[in-house]
Design an enzyme around this catalytic site. Structure first.
Site, PDB file in Angstrom:
ATOM      1  N   ASN A 197      30.472 -31.581  38.302  1.00  0.00           N
ATOM      2  CA  ASN A 197      29.582 -32.022  37.208  1.00  0.00           C
ATOM      3  C   ASN A 197      28.563 -30.980  37.045  1.00  0.00           C
ATOM      4  O   ASN A 197      27.454 -31.231  37.220  1.00  0.00           O
ATOM      5  CB  ASN A 197      28.996 -33.051  38.039  1.00  0.00           C
ATOM      6  CG  ASN A 197      27.991 -33.967  37.309  1.00  0.00           C
ATOM      7  OD1 ASN A 197      28.310 -34.178  36.034  1.00  0.00           O
ATOM      8  ND2 ASN A 197      26.943 -34.515  37.747  1.00  0.00           N
TER       9      ASN A 197
ATOM     10  N   ASP B 272      33.510 -35.676  33.161  1.00  0.00           N
ATOM     11  CA  ASP B 272      33.761 -36.307  31.729  1.00  0.00           C
ATOM     12  C   ASP B 272      35.166 -36.973  31.454  1.00  0.00           C
ATOM     13  O   ASP B 272      35.109 -37.638  30.390  1.00  0.00           O
ATOM     14  CB  ASP B 272      33.616 -35.147  30.702  1.00  0.00           C
ATOM     15  CG  ASP B 272      34.583 -34.216  30.661  1.00  0.00           C
ATOM     16  OD1 ASP B 272      35.635 -34.563  30.274  1.00  0.00           O
ATOM     17  OD2 ASP B 272      34.426 -32.905  30.673  1.00  0.00           O
TER      18      ASP B 272
ATOM     19  N   LYS C 109      34.743 -33.568  25.062  1.00  0.00           N
ATOM     20  CA  LYS C 109      34.149 -32.088  25.232  1.00  0.00           C
ATOM     21  C   LYS C 109      33.192 -32.075  23.936  1.00  0.00           C
ATOM     22  O   LYS C 109      32.290 -31.237  23.844  1.00  0.00           O
ATOM     23  CB  LYS C 109      35.579 -31.203  25.018  1.00  0.00           C
ATOM     24  CG  LYS C 109      36.379 -31.204  26.019  1.00  0.00           C
ATOM     25  CD  LYS C 109      35.751 -30.949  27.390  1.00  0.00           C
ATOM     26  CE  LYS C 109      37.028 -30.691  28.288  1.00  0.00           C
ATOM     27  NZ  LYS C 109      36.528 -30.749  29.598  1.00  0.00           N
TER      28      LYS C 109
HETATM   29  N1  UPG Z   1      31.704 -27.466  35.513  1.00  0.00           N
HETATM   30  C1  UPG Z   1      31.280 -27.196  36.586  1.00  0.00           C
HETATM   31  N2  UPG Z   1      30.860 -26.087  37.109  1.00  0.00           N
HETATM   32  C2  UPG Z   1      30.802 -24.994  35.936  1.00  0.00           C
HETATM   33  C3  UPG Z   1      31.399 -25.310  34.665  1.00  0.00           C
HETATM   34  C4  UPG Z   1      31.749 -26.385  34.579  1.00  0.00           C
HETATM   35  O1  UPG Z   1      31.215 -28.184  37.520  1.00  0.00           O
HETATM   36  O2  UPG Z   1      30.181 -23.913  36.066  1.00  0.00           O
HETATM   37  C5  UPG Z   1      32.341 -28.976  35.351  1.00  0.00           C
HETATM   38  C6  UPG Z   1      31.933 -29.588  33.936  1.00  0.00           C
HETATM   39  O3  UPG Z   1      30.472 -30.338  34.340  1.00  0.00           O
HETATM   40  C7  UPG Z   1      32.793 -30.368  33.615  1.00  0.00           C
HETATM   41  C8  UPG Z   1      34.120 -29.875  34.225  1.00  0.00           C
HETATM   42  O4  UPG Z   1      33.810 -28.795  35.200  1.00  0.00           O
HETATM   43  O5  UPG Z   1      32.790 -31.864  34.329  1.00  0.00           O
HETATM   44  C9  UPG Z   1      35.227 -29.462  33.263  1.00  0.00           C
HETATM   45  O6  UPG Z   1      34.609 -28.100  32.339  1.00  0.00           O
HETATM   46  P1  UPG Z   1      34.524 -28.017  30.891  1.00  0.00           P
HETATM   47  O7  UPG Z   1      33.809 -26.788  30.411  1.00  0.00           O
HETATM   48  O8  UPG Z   1      34.353 -29.320  30.216  1.00  0.00           O
HETATM   49  O9  UPG Z   1      36.204 -27.590  30.780  1.00  0.00           O
HETATM   50  P2  UPG Z   1      36.884 -26.359  30.782  1.00  0.00           P
HETATM   51  O10 UPG Z   1      36.242 -25.485  31.734  1.00  0.00           O
HETATM   52  O11 UPG Z   1      36.981 -25.762  29.447  1.00  0.00           O
HETATM   53  O12 UPG Z   1      38.416 -26.862  30.960  1.00  0.00           O
HETATM   54  C10 UPG Z   1      38.692 -27.585  32.071  1.00  0.00           C
HETATM   55  C11 UPG Z   1      39.982 -26.841  32.726  1.00  0.00           C
HETATM   56  C12 UPG Z   1      41.176 -26.677  31.690  1.00  0.00           C
HETATM   57  C13 UPG Z   1      41.600 -28.238  31.514  1.00  0.00           C
HETATM   58  C14 UPG Z   1      40.370 -28.810  30.990  1.00  0.00           C
HETATM   59  C15 UPG Z   1      40.644 -30.351  30.919  1.00  0.00           C
HETATM   60  O13 UPG Z   1      39.664 -25.663  33.191  1.00  0.00           O
HETATM   61  O14 UPG Z   1      42.438 -26.145  32.475  1.00  0.00           O
HETATM   62  O15 UPG Z   1      42.624 -28.199  30.310  1.00  0.00           O
HETATM   63  O16 UPG Z   1      39.280 -28.847  32.119  1.00  0.00           O
HETATM   64  O17 UPG Z   1      39.262 -30.927  30.253  1.00  0.00           O
END
Ligand code: UPG
Length: 462
Positions: A82, A212, A350
């Site tokens: 998160n 999310d 997203k």
């Molecule tokens: N998050 C953290 N720390 C960070 C960045 C993100 O806790 O430094 C959390 C963020 O709050 C969210 C989650 O990580 O709840 C996912 O981050 P997000 O940027 O929405 O997704 P991506 O990093 O682009 O993708 C992730 C995986 C990917 C997968 C996708 C599914 O890396 O492989 O397909 O989530 O939604």
């Protein structure tokens, strides 16, 4: 050349404990930095010639899992990642005045009540999401769900021109620091002492997912399968659909399972990545054996693929962030597997278009779960494309007095300066385009069915 700049940054923190943590974080940062500059092709950590779709044998279909009950819930903890750069998305309202975090807590509460379990909930926050997160969870002080929060690391952003961190404006956290991706969960869990505490409490398994994704509830069949197979790491994957662009896919890399994120794909191979060749999309629902995690972390800095991300600051300077993804850790665990799960376990939010779907009448709430409405017209959610005017969350919120009824909607495209009144119904295909300088307000109670709305509320039947 990094040290004096880093030392200046560390020295500005008045609190000794947090200075020590920062030193440990900086050591991890330097490790990833050194790996990055010594990669032959700095932007690509994978050799594309070794990438292929994974063998079906290592991906088991969820439907084939035995369904035998597990009594291992007492050894399980749940972690929602998160953190990240912008404020906590999870504090936004989904439905009935309840945010993602409220619904997650309801889900865990329901699990614990129905299973007579005490599965704890962990939330990893970043310096950008901590305040929003704490604001929501403080209202749950007396609830049966035990909630622990811990902060992820802060790494210094690098000015792209010099590849050095900022030495000035150190108080402006947003410009100087960044949360280095959810792959940081392993180091942060360890450094915060939470990993040792979980192990001391007899926890053996960790279910990680994105905050999310409200489809990511504990599944006893997967947990049981993990135990039976002695698998140290399970990644839940789902069949990739057209909208699955931001994220990663499970691949075979020279004989072992690896995660491939969209940002790791060479520009010439983007079509391959988007095509059906790589059909298993990572949901980021991960099941991790905690003893194995402790073992891996004990072997030194866990090497995760580096995802470099450039950002342009308001003052025009470009900064570089070296990030990692949680799923990349799959390469370090024994008997790692993919489980091919139904789409209901993956409901990512997203974009504001995704947010519109989960806020709408397509879903009903059941014990914190979003359950798809049975009356939904085509059995699948409509395709929604909201234009730039809706991209930022506060713009999105201003533009809907109330979320329209979209149960019978097939396709919606909105472009330009458009506002919605109350009790609006959208059916079939609806396209609303306000050209530059125009504003369209859809009045209260308006029903739009197969309509193209443009200009001064001109309506054309489609
Ligand atoms: N998050 C953290 N720390 C960070 C960045 C993100 O806790 O430094 C959390 C963020 O709050 C969210 C989650 O990580 O709840 C996912 O981050 P997000 O940027 O929405 O997704 P991506 O990093 O682009 O993708 C992730 C995986 C990917 C997968 C996708 C599914 O890396 O492989 O397909 O989530 O939604």
């Amino acid at each position: 050349p990094m040290s004096p700049e880093l030392n200046k940054l560390i020295a500005t923190d008045p609190d000794l404990a947090s200075r020590k943590l920062l030193v440990a974080e900086m050591q991890s940062f330097l490790t990833i930095y050194n790996r990055y500059i010594s990669q032959p092709n700095q932007n690509l950590s994978l050799d594309w010639t070794k990438v292929s779709p994974p063998s079906e044998q290592r991906i088991v279909r969820y439907e084939t899992l035995s369904g035998s009950p597990t009594d291992a819930l007492s050894k399980l903890a749940i972690l929602k990642v998160n953190g990240g750069m912008n404020g906590a998305k999870s504090a936004l309202e989904v439905q009935s005045n309840l945010s993602f975090l409220d619904l997650i807590i309801q889900q865990v509460d329901y699990l614990n009540t129905t299973e007579r379990a005490k599965v704890p909930l962990l939330l990893m926050t970043s310096f950008n999401t901590e305040a929003d997160t704490l604001r929501v969870i403080k209202t749950y002080a007396n609830r049966p769900v035990a909630i622990t929060t811990f902060n992820q690391s802060r790494y210094p952003r690098l000015l792209k021109d010099s590849m050095l961190p900022f030495a000035k404006n150190v108080r402006d956290e947003k410009a100087v620091w960044y949360p280095p991706g959810h792959g940081d969960l392993y180091n942060s869990l360890n450094r915060s002492g939470v990993l040792d505490r979980l192990l001391a409490e007899g926890k053996e398994y960790l279910f990680v997912s994105n905050s999310d994704n409200l489809g990511a509830i504990v599944d006893k069949r997967i947990l049981q399968y993990m135990i039976e197979q002695k698998s140290e790491f399970i990644m839940e994957v789902t069949s990739k659909i057209k909208g699955d662009i931001q994220g990663g896919t499970l691949i075979d890399y020279d004989g072992s399972l690896r995660l491939l994120e969209a940002s790791q794909v060479p520009s010439n191979n983007v079509d391959d990545f988007n095509a059906r060749k790589f059909k298993f999309f990572n949901t980021n629902n991960l099941w991790i054996n905690l003893k194995a995690l402790k073992r891996v972390l004990g072997q030194g800095e866990m090497s995760l693929d580096i995802m470099p991300r450039s950002r342009t600051l308001e003052d025009g300077r470009t900064v570089l962030q070296l990030e990692t993804a949680a799923g990349s850790a799959i390469q370090h665990f024994q008997n790692a597997l993919g489980v091919h799960v139904p789409r209901s376990r993956f409901l990512p939010v997203k974009t504001t278009s995704d947010l519109l779907l989960v806020k709408s009448d397509l879903y009903n709430l059941e014990h914190g779960r979003l359950v798809m409405n049975k009356d939904i017209m085509f059995g699948i959610p409509p395709v929604i494309k909201l234009g730039d005017h809706f991209r930022k969350i506060h713009h999105f919120q201003r533009r809907f007095k109330q979320i329209p009824n979209i149960l019978e909607l097939d396709h919606l495209t909105i472009a330009g300066d458009v506002y919605f009144g109350r009790n609006v119904v959208l059916r079939g295909t609806v396209i609303i385009t306000a050209t530059e300088g125009q504003c369209i307000s859809i009045p209260d109670g308006c029903i739009l069915e197969n309509r193209l709305v443009s200009g001064n509320l001109n309506m054309i039947e489609l």
